[in-house]
Structure formats: C-alpha cells, structure tokens
Scaffold this motif. Structure first.
Motif, PDB file in Angstrom:
ATOM      1  N   GLY A   1      81.938 112.961-167.417  1.00  0.00           N
ATOM      2  CA  GLY A   1      82.242 112.317-168.610  1.00  0.00           C
ATOM      3  C   GLY A   1      83.772 111.729-168.462  1.00  0.00           C
ATOM      4  N   ASN A   2      84.159 112.038-167.429  1.00  0.00           N
ATOM      5  CA  ASN A   2      85.673 111.673-167.255  1.00  0.00           C
ATOM      6  C   ASN A   2      85.312 110.460-166.229  1.00  0.00           C
ATOM      7  OD1 ASN A   2      88.308 110.915-166.942  1.00  0.00           O
ATOM      8  ND2 ASN A   2      88.596 113.183-165.820  1.00  0.00           N
ATOM      9  N   ILE A   3      85.214 109.382-166.750  1.00  0.00           N
ATOM     10  CA  ILE A   3      84.669 108.042-166.258  1.00  0.00           C
ATOM     11  C   ILE A   3      86.109 107.350-165.769  1.00  0.00           C
ATOM     12  CG2 ILE A   3      82.514 107.894-167.032  1.00  0.00           C
ATOM     13  CD1 ILE A   3      83.359 106.004-169.264  1.00  0.00           C
ATOM     14  N   GLU A   4      86.937 107.643-166.269  1.00  0.00           N
ATOM     15  CA  GLU A   4      88.289 107.093-166.015  1.00  0.00           C
ATOM     16  C   GLU A   4      89.133 107.834-164.872  1.00  0.00           C
ATOM     17  OE1 GLU A   4      90.793 106.924-169.405  1.00  0.00           O
ATOM     18  OE2 GLU A   4      89.538 105.428-170.372  1.00  0.00           O
ATOM     19  N   HIS A   5      88.543 108.800-164.590  1.00  0.00           N
ATOM     20  CA  HIS A   5      88.938 109.565-163.231  1.00  0.00           C
ATOM     21  C   HIS A   5      89.104 108.758-161.928  1.00  0.00           C
ATOM     22  CE1 HIS A   5      90.065 112.867-160.470  1.00  0.00           C
ATOM     23  NE2 HIS A   5      89.042 112.332-159.713  1.00  0.00           N
ATOM     24  N   LYS A   6      90.070 108.476-161.174  1.00  0.00           N
ATOM     25  CA  LYS A   6      90.236 108.053-159.979  1.00  0.00           C
ATOM     26  C   LYS A   6      90.252 108.936-158.773  1.00  0.00           C
ATOM     27  CE  LYS A   6      90.307 103.903-161.943  1.00  0.00           C
ATOM     28  NZ  LYS A   6      89.338 103.006-161.963  1.00  0.00           N
ATOM     29  N   ILE A   7      89.449 108.506-157.822  1.00  0.00           N
ATOM     30  CA  ILE A   7      89.396 109.263-156.480  1.00  0.00           C
ATOM     31  C   ILE A   7      90.580 108.751-155.518  1.00  0.00           C
ATOM     32  CG2 ILE A   7      88.102 110.334-154.406  1.00  0.00           C
ATOM     33  CD1 ILE A   7      85.541 109.849-156.152  1.00  0.00           C
ATOM     34  N   GLU A   8      91.510 109.668-154.878  1.00  0.00           N
ATOM     35  CA  GLU A   8      92.674 109.373-154.204  1.00  0.00           C
ATOM     36  C   GLU A   8      92.506 110.230-152.910  1.00  0.00           C
ATOM     37  OE1 GLU A   8      96.340 109.476-156.066  1.00  0.00           O
ATOM     38  OE2 GLU A   8      95.650 107.799-157.771  1.00  0.00           O
ATOM     39  N   ILE A   9      92.473 109.623-151.766  1.00  0.00           N
ATOM     40  CA  ILE A   9      92.327 110.060-150.300  1.00  0.00           C
ATOM     41  C   ILE A   9      93.224 109.437-149.491  1.00  0.00           C
ATOM     42  CG2 ILE A   9      90.018 111.387-150.650  1.00  0.00           C
ATOM     43  CD1 ILE A   9      89.026 109.001-148.937  1.00  0.00           C
ATOM     44  N   LYS A  10      93.799 110.090-148.388  1.00  0.00           N
ATOM     45  CA  LYS A  10      94.401 109.143-147.474  1.00  0.00           C
ATOM     46  C   LYS A  10      93.600 108.242-146.790  1.00  0.00           C
ATOM     47  CE  LYS A  10      97.525 113.016-146.203  1.00  0.00           C
ATOM     48  NZ  LYS A  10      98.078 113.875-145.206  1.00  0.00           N
ATOM     49  N   LYS A  11      94.047 107.102-146.306  1.00  0.00           N
ATOM     50  CA  LYS A  11      93.285 105.934-145.831  1.00  0.00           C
ATOM     51  C   LYS A  11      92.633 106.515-144.550  1.00  0.00           C
ATOM     52  CE  LYS A  11      93.915 101.232-144.272  1.00  0.00           C
ATOM     53  NZ  LYS A  11      94.833 100.151-143.660  1.00  0.00           N
ATOM     54  N   ASP A  12      91.290 106.076-144.668  1.00  0.00           N
ATOM     55  CA  ASP A  12      90.265 106.351-143.930  1.00  0.00           C
ATOM     56  C   ASP A  12      89.324 105.316-143.568  1.00  0.00           C
ATOM     57  OD1 ASP A  12      87.760 107.670-142.752  1.00  0.00           O
ATOM     58  OD2 ASP A  12      89.153 109.614-142.669  1.00  0.00           O
ATOM     59  N   LEU A  13      88.975 104.837-142.618  1.00  0.00           N
ATOM     60  CA  LEU A  13      87.893 103.791-142.461  1.00  0.00           C
ATOM     61  C   LEU A  13      86.555 104.118-142.837  1.00  0.00           C
ATOM     62  CD1 LEU A  13      89.113 101.875-139.138  1.00  0.00           C
ATOM     63  CD2 LEU A  13      89.378 101.175-141.565  1.00  0.00           C
ATOM     64  N   LEU A  14      86.305 105.532-142.469  1.00  0.00           N
ATOM     65  CA  LEU A  14      85.005 105.903-142.901  1.00  0.00           C
ATOM     66  C   LEU A  14      84.705 106.032-144.269  1.00  0.00           C
ATOM     67  CD1 LEU A  14      82.398 107.228-141.757  1.00  0.00           C
ATOM     68  CD2 LEU A  14      83.362 109.554-141.629  1.00  0.00           C
ATOM     69  N   PHE A  15      85.741 106.476-145.301  1.00  0.00           N
ATOM     70  CA  PHE A  15      85.455 106.552-146.671  1.00  0.00           C
ATOM     71  C   PHE A  15      86.131 105.833-147.633  1.00  0.00           C
ATOM     72  CE2 PHE A  15      85.542 111.157-144.768  1.00  0.00           C
ATOM     73  CZ  PHE A  15      84.070 111.536-144.824  1.00  0.00           C
ATOM     74  N   ASP A  16      87.054 104.969-146.903  1.00  0.00           N
ATOM     75  CA  ASP A  16      87.699 104.068-147.973  1.00  0.00           C
ATOM     76  C   ASP A  16      86.678 103.283-148.745  1.00  0.00           C
ATOM     77  OD1 ASP A  16      90.056 104.895-147.241  1.00  0.00           O
ATOM     78  OD2 ASP A  16      90.484 103.181-145.879  1.00  0.00           O
ATOM     79  N   ASP A  17      85.593 102.535-148.096  1.00  0.00           N
ATOM     80  CA  ASP A  17      84.836 101.948-148.816  1.00  0.00           C
ATOM     81  C   ASP A  17      83.921 102.578-149.861  1.00  0.00           C
ATOM     82  OD1 ASP A  17      85.480  99.755-147.469  1.00  0.00           O
ATOM     83  OD2 ASP A  17      84.001  99.732-146.011  1.00  0.00           O
ATOM     84  N   ILE A  18      83.685 103.875-149.508  1.00  0.00           N
ATOM     85  CA  ILE A  18      82.850 104.672-150.502  1.00  0.00           C
ATOM     86  C   ILE A  18      83.781 105.071-151.794  1.00  0.00           C
ATOM     87  CG2 ILE A  18      81.579 106.942-150.596  1.00  0.00           C
ATOM     88  CD1 ILE A  18      81.170 107.032-147.512  1.00  0.00           C
ATOM     89  N   VAL A  19      84.933 105.437-151.365  1.00  0.00           N
ATOM     90  CA  VAL A  19      85.825 105.636-152.540  1.00  0.00           C
ATOM     91  C   VAL A  19      85.932 104.610-153.482  1.00  0.00           C
ATOM     92  CG1 VAL A  19      88.256 106.398-153.135  1.00  0.00           C
ATOM     93  CG2 VAL A  19      87.203 107.545-151.389  1.00  0.00           C
ATOM     94  N   LYS A  20      86.237 103.682-152.715  1.00  0.00           N
ATOM     95  CA  LYS A  20      86.377 102.179-153.520  1.00  0.00           C
ATOM     96  C   LYS A  20      85.283 102.140-154.513  1.00  0.00           C
ATOM     97  CE  LYS A  20      87.352  97.153-152.930  1.00  0.00           C
ATOM     98  NZ  LYS A  20      87.419  96.194-152.065  1.00  0.00           N
ATOM     99  N   ASP A  21      84.027 101.909-154.013  1.00  0.00           N
ATOM    100  CA  ASP A  21      82.762 102.026-154.646  1.00  0.00           C
ATOM    101  C   ASP A  21      82.610 102.918-155.826  1.00  0.00           C
ATOM    102  OD1 ASP A  21      82.239  99.666-153.059  1.00  0.00           O
ATOM    103  OD2 ASP A  21      80.750 100.877-151.730  1.00  0.00           O
ATOM    104  N   ILE A  22      83.058 104.131-155.501  1.00  0.00           N
ATOM    105  CA  ILE A  22      82.823 105.184-156.763  1.00  0.00           C
ATOM    106  C   ILE A  22      83.730 104.713-157.772  1.00  0.00           C
ATOM    107  CG2 ILE A  22      83.137 107.559-157.082  1.00  0.00           C
ATOM    108  CD1 ILE A  22      82.136 108.249-154.300  1.00  0.00           C
ATOM    109  N   ASN A  23      84.766 104.549-157.453  1.00  0.00           N
ATOM    110  CA  ASN A  23      86.077 104.069-158.409  1.00  0.00           C
ATOM    111  C   ASN A  23      85.680 102.867-159.246  1.00  0.00           C
ATOM    112  OD1 ASN A  23      87.695 106.373-157.661  1.00  0.00           O
ATOM    113  ND2 ASN A  23      88.861 105.139-156.156  1.00  0.00           N
ATOM    114  N   GLU A  24      85.201 102.079-158.444  1.00  0.00           N
ATOM    115  CA  GLU A  24      84.442 100.867-159.324  1.00  0.00           C
ATOM    116  C   GLU A  24      83.511 101.117-160.263  1.00  0.00           C
ATOM    117  OE1 GLU A  24      83.928  97.659-156.425  1.00  0.00           O
ATOM    118  OE2 GLU A  24      85.992  97.240-156.220  1.00  0.00           O
ATOM    119  N   ILE A  25      82.660 101.899-159.654  1.00  0.00           N
ATOM    120  CA  ILE A  25      81.452 102.540-160.600  1.00  0.00           C
ATOM    121  C   ILE A  25      82.137 103.294-161.970  1.00  0.00           C
ATOM    122  CG2 ILE A  25      79.835 104.194-160.720  1.00  0.00           C
ATOM    123  CD1 ILE A  25      79.035 103.695-158.012  1.00  0.00           C
TER     124      ILE A  25
END
Length: 643
Positions: A383-407
C-alpha cells in the motif's frame, strides 16, 4: 537455394557457421574415422583385440604348476575367458606336456580339417618360435602380424601353440539371437558402430561442404560481383581457420561433446556479427581504423540499450576469462615450454582465489541491492505506493529500479483518478436522487388526491392505480439509489448499540409474514431459544434482512423450502439464508453483490439490482461480513457478526 533465404543474411550466416563447425569438427580424430571407411572386419582393430586377448590368455590354460593356487586361478580365469568365445573356435597345445585345451573340438587333426574349410580365418600362434601364421584350406601357412599389436607370439615365452578360427560374418551376426554378450560379437558390434560413425563423419562434412559451395554458386547465379563473392570467401576462410583452432583446443582440453557444435557455431557467429559486420559498417561510413575502438564501444552501448540481458552476461563474465586463458596455457605448453607450464600451474590457484574474492564482493553487492529492491517492492505491494527505491548506481539494476518507481507513481495516479471518478459518480447519483425526490413527492401527493375524487369515467381509476403503483416503485428505487451512493462514498451514519440479532431477524420475518404467506414458499427458521446480542445498528440490520428476504420472495422457485439459520460459533454470530432459485445461476457469486447486478438477467421481475449491494455495504460498515455462495441452483447468503 531460395532467394528469400539468401536475402536473410543473419540466418544464412548462422547456417554457414554451423556448416563450418561440422567441417572442422573432430579434425584430430580424422585418421581414426578414415580407417573405418570401407574397412574389412578381418583387418580391423577390433578383431586384433580378440586375437590378442585369446592368444595371451591361452598360455595359462595349459602351463604352470597345477599345485600352485595362484596358477590354478590363472588357469581357471584363462579357460573361462576362452570358453566365453563360443563363436571363435580355439585349440591350445602345450608342446612340452602335450596338455591341450579347447572350447569346441577336442582332436587337433579333426580341428584343423574342420576349421580350415568352415571358417573365414584360421591363425596359428607359436610362442616358443614367436611366429604367427594364417592357414588356408590346404593348411598352408602364411606368416602375418597384427597392425596394432605386432607379433602376438612375442607376448609369452612358453612352448605353446594356439589355433584361433574366426567364423564368417553371417555366423557372428547369428549371435544376436543367441547371446548378444558373446565377446567376438560385441567386438563386431563395436566395429559396425565405428564404421557407421565414420560414414556419418564423412557424410556430414560432404553435406556441409555442398551447402557452402551451393551458397556461393547461388550468389554467382544471382549476379553478385566477383569482388563481393571473393570477399565472402575470404571471410569464410578466416572463420574456417578459427574453427580449426577452436576444434583442436576443444579436443585437447575438454575432449568431445555434442555441446561443442552449438558452442562453436555461436562463437563463429559472434565473430562474424561483431567482427565482420562492424568492420563492414566502418568501411561504409568511412570510419578511420584508429576510430574502430570508439565505434565498438558505441556498438556495445547500443547493445546494452537493445538487449540488456546479453550486455549483462558480457559485462560480468570477463572475470573468468583470465582463468580460462591460464587453463589453456597449462594444457597446451607442457610438451613445449615447461617453464611457462610451471609458471601457469603456480599462477592458476592464486588467480582463482583472487577471482573468487572479486566474485564474492560482486555477489554480495548484488545481493544487497536485490534485497533493497525486494523490500521496496514489498512496501509498494502493501500500500505504500509513494515509496521510492534508492540504490547506488548500477547498470544491472538501474533500469529495474526506475521501472518499479515509475510503476508506483503510475499506480498512485491511477488510484487517485479512480477515487476521483468514484467520488464524482457517487456525488452525481446522490444529487440526481435528491433532485428526483422533490418532483416525485409532488406526483405521489397529486395521485393520492386523485384517488379520493370520484373520477368519471370509472376506467380512469384503473389508470390512477397504475400511476400510484409505479410512483411508489420509483420512490423505492430512488431511495435505494440514494442509500447505495451513501454507502459507496462511506457517508453512512450508524447508531451502533447492543441489539438482539435474534429478535431483529424474528421481527423482520413477522413484518413480512403477509408476503411470505402469499409466496407459496415453505420457510424453515432455526434460531436459538435465547437472546444473542451484537454491536450493530438495529435499523440498518433490519434493512439488510428485509432486502435479503425480499430477494428470496422474488427469485425463489415456487413450492420449495427456504432455510434461515442463526448460530453462535467461534466467537461469532453466523446467519445463513438458503433458497432454490427459479432462474439459472450462471454468474459469479461475487458479482451479485455489486451495484446494479441482478440474478434475473431477463429482468422479468421487479428489482433495482441494489438490494444485495446495499445489504453488503451495511453489514461491512458495521464490521461484519456478507458472502454469497452458489451450489447448483442453491443460492446462499452468509452473514457473520462479531459478538
């Protein structure tokens, strides 16, 4: 060759790479396979194995001290081995002691007379003279030796003569039906297997070569320039050279595996695609050779954007390349440069440890980031749909994190839009219901006045009665609509107090008794003989029971039973209403409690489709639960209240 296939360059390139793999595969074993092309079993390695085994073991069958336990074991072992050769005819003579052993014919003269006429090859091996002869029909001797084992007679020093008769192929093949484990037959099967493999080996290479030649002939027929054809031939020569090297390394380091053909095809295709394609593109774009490296980086970046999976594999597999190089050096330098071999042997463990440490840190970092992403997804899911995932820059996960945050952002917007739409809809229904009440009240009042007048002609009174009935029906619909809109917007007012739910249910049944008696339904009510108190709004709960019973009266099959049960269990009050429907219940039970949903899809009965929706909303507003179940034509409404 199909023109469309030629135009599909990537598919053609893949086929050519596979054909090159077939042509270059098993190069180091070509002599082995070539020995079996049009091979003769009677000159084969497998038959020589049979002769060697029989010859070396035959000595033990007729020599040695019979009192020696060790010699007795040797004799038993040798005689058992020769007796297993039921197809080959064996006769052994100790020329000193005249002791003989045989597996078929006991007399030497009869043996020689029989085998020289009935068997394909007969061999005489004398260990004292160190001679080996091939006998013909007249017992003439031709001195021979085996190709792989040399002179078999040199293996022992005793004065023993061994005769070995090898039958014709047809007699060997008969063992398939008699004893397929017979040693000579087993060796014959090995020979056939190797012969088939050799034919397949040569056949595949001929087919692959034919495909490549056909490919170039097709280009010539299609009118490609000689320059282009020559350019493609040179490329394939380079690919063939690389395939030869890979083939030799594969066989020396790992042996042979079916996976080689697919791996080598893939490697050649990658070389073709990333090598020749990029070089060709560089030439077309007039890129200077010194800028090739920069262009390759651009291509890899493009690969990352277009295929993240391949890019990720390439990015993280590099740490194993040095170890592979060291392994190749170890396997290939032992016979040529012992110093380099020794250096590689001592370096490999240290390199392995270093790579393991690097891998551990990489894996630990990835696991931590995966855990952070997993926790973020868990929060968004709950239910915490406003939560943002933050990790150090990583080419493997950057796009995944961006997509999840946009979801999360998209879901938040969608929820807000839905709530806004729902709110506007409820407000519209409330306003429309309220606006309809005033004119409807005036209509009902005027109809009431008309009923008191003596209207002529008399049949006008029938019209007034119809108007009265329809206006009252419309009034009920508007009230239901108004009630449903308040429930939908959580704008319902409750007066929660201790109420006897048993009495409320009984009171509802009593007030609706006239309708029940007219319905031709048999109501069977089971309630406890005591008061059952719950925290509820009496009026709202009465409305729930009234709606449910009204539905039962409208939709039940005539002359059937209706069961109403009220029980206490597990700290809850459970009330169930069961009736047999006169309509087919071909809908989802969860749908019937939605607004404007009716069980009578033909709409032949009076109903707004709001009764159960209002009932469910009122029950849930009081902390209870209403659920509908359907079993065949049995319609069940279950209500649970906390005591």
């Amino acid at each position: 060759m199909d023109i469309k296939l030629i135009k599909n360059k990537n598919l053609v390139a893949l086929v050519i790479c596979f054909c090159i793999t077939i042509i270059t595969a098993n190069i180091d074993m070509k002599d082995f396979y070539m020995n079996y092309i049009n091979a003769d079993f009677y000159k084969s390695y497998e038959l020589e194995q049979v002769l060697y085994e029989i010859a070396t073991q035959s000595v033990y069958t007729v020599v040695g001290d019979n009192a020696s336990e060790k010699m007795l074991d040797y004799k038993a072992e040798g005689r058992n081995m020769i007796s297993n050769y039921t197809t080959a005819n064996v006769f052994v003579i100790n020329n000193d002691s005249k002791e003989v052993y045989y597996n078929n014919i006991s007399d030497i003269d009869k043996y020689l007379k029989t085998v020289t006429k009935s068997y394909h090859n007969v061999y005489e091996i004398n260990f004292k003279d160190k001679t080996m002869y091939l006998l013909n029909d007249n017992n003439d001797k031709v001195r021979v030796s085996t190709n792989h084992f040399g002179n078999l007679a040199q293996t022992k020093k005793e004065d023993v003569t061994t005769y070995i008769a090898i039958p014709f192929i047809i007699n060997i093949e008969e063992m398939k039906e008699i004893n397929h484990n017979e040693p000579l037959y087993v060796k014959y099967k090995e020979f056939i297997k190797n012969t088939d493999a050799a034919n397949f080996f040569v056949g595949c290479k001929i087919i692959a070569s034919t495909i490549i030649i056909t490919y170039y002939l097709s280009m010539f027929i299609l009118g490609l320039s000689k320059k282009d054809i020559l350019n493609k031939i040179l490329k394939n020569i380079l690919l063939i050279s690389l395939a030869f090297i890979i083939s030799l390394l594969q066989s020396k380091i790992y042996g042979w595996s079916i996976l080689y053909y697919f791996i080598n095809t893939g490697l050649l295709y990658l070389i073709y695609y990333f090598g020749f394609k990029i070089l060709e593109e560089n030439r077309k774009n007039n890129i200077h050779p010194k800028d090739y490296a920069h262009n390759l980086i651009v291509k890899l970046t493009s690969l990352k954007m277009n295929n993240k999976k391949i890019y990720t594999i390439i990015k993280y597999v590099w740490i194993f390349i040095p170890l592979t190089i060291i392994q190749v050096i170890i396997m290939s330098t032992y016979d040529y440069n012992y110093g380099l071999f020794e250096f590689s042997v001592y370096t490999a463990p240290l390199l392995s440890i270093a790579l393991c440490v690097i891998s551990i840190f990489i894996i630990k970092d990835k696991v931590n980031k995966i855990e952070t992403i997993r926790n973020g997804i868990y929060k968004i899911k709950n239910g915490n749909i406003e939560h943002k995932i933050e990790i150090k820059k990583d080419l493997l996960f950057d796009d995944i994190v961006k997509d999840i945050n946009e979801i999360g952002e998209t879901v938040n917007i969608a929820v807000e839009e839905r709530l806004k739409s729902e709110r506007m809809k409820n407000e519209l229904i409330t306003n429309v219901s309220h606006d309809l009440k005033t004119p409807l009240t005036a209509i009902i009042n005027y109809i009431s006045l008309m009923k008191k007048e003596d209207i002529q002609p008399k049949h006008i009174n029938d019209y007034v009665q119809v108007l009265d009935k329809r206006s009252q029906r419309l009034k009920i619909l508007i009230e239901d609509l108004f009630e449903a809109s308040k429930i939908g917007s959580n704008n319902i007012e409750l007066n929660l107090e201790e109420n006897d739910i048993n009495q409320l249910l009984t009171q509802t049944l009593v007030e609706m008794e006239d309708y029940i008696n007219k319905s031709k339904l048999d109501f069977i009510v089971n309630t406890p003989d005591k008061e059952v108190y719950i925290l509820a709004d009496g009026k709202k709960t009465f409305r729930v029971f009234e709606n449910i019973i009204s539905n039962i009266l409208k939709y039940s099959l005539e002359k059937t039973r209706v069961y109403i049960d009220l029980v206490e269990r597990d700290g809850k009050v459970h009330i169930s209403f069961k009736n047999i429907s006169k309509y087919q219940l071909n809908f989802d039970p969860d749908e019937i409690t939605e607004r404007f949903t009716r069980g009578d899809l033909s709409r032949n009965t009076e109903g707004s489709g709001l009764g159960l929706a209002i009932a469910k909303g009122l029950i849930e507003a009081q902390g209870g639960e209403l659920k509908v179940d359907i079993i065949g034509d049995l319609f069940i409404v279950n209500i649970d209240f906390n005591i």
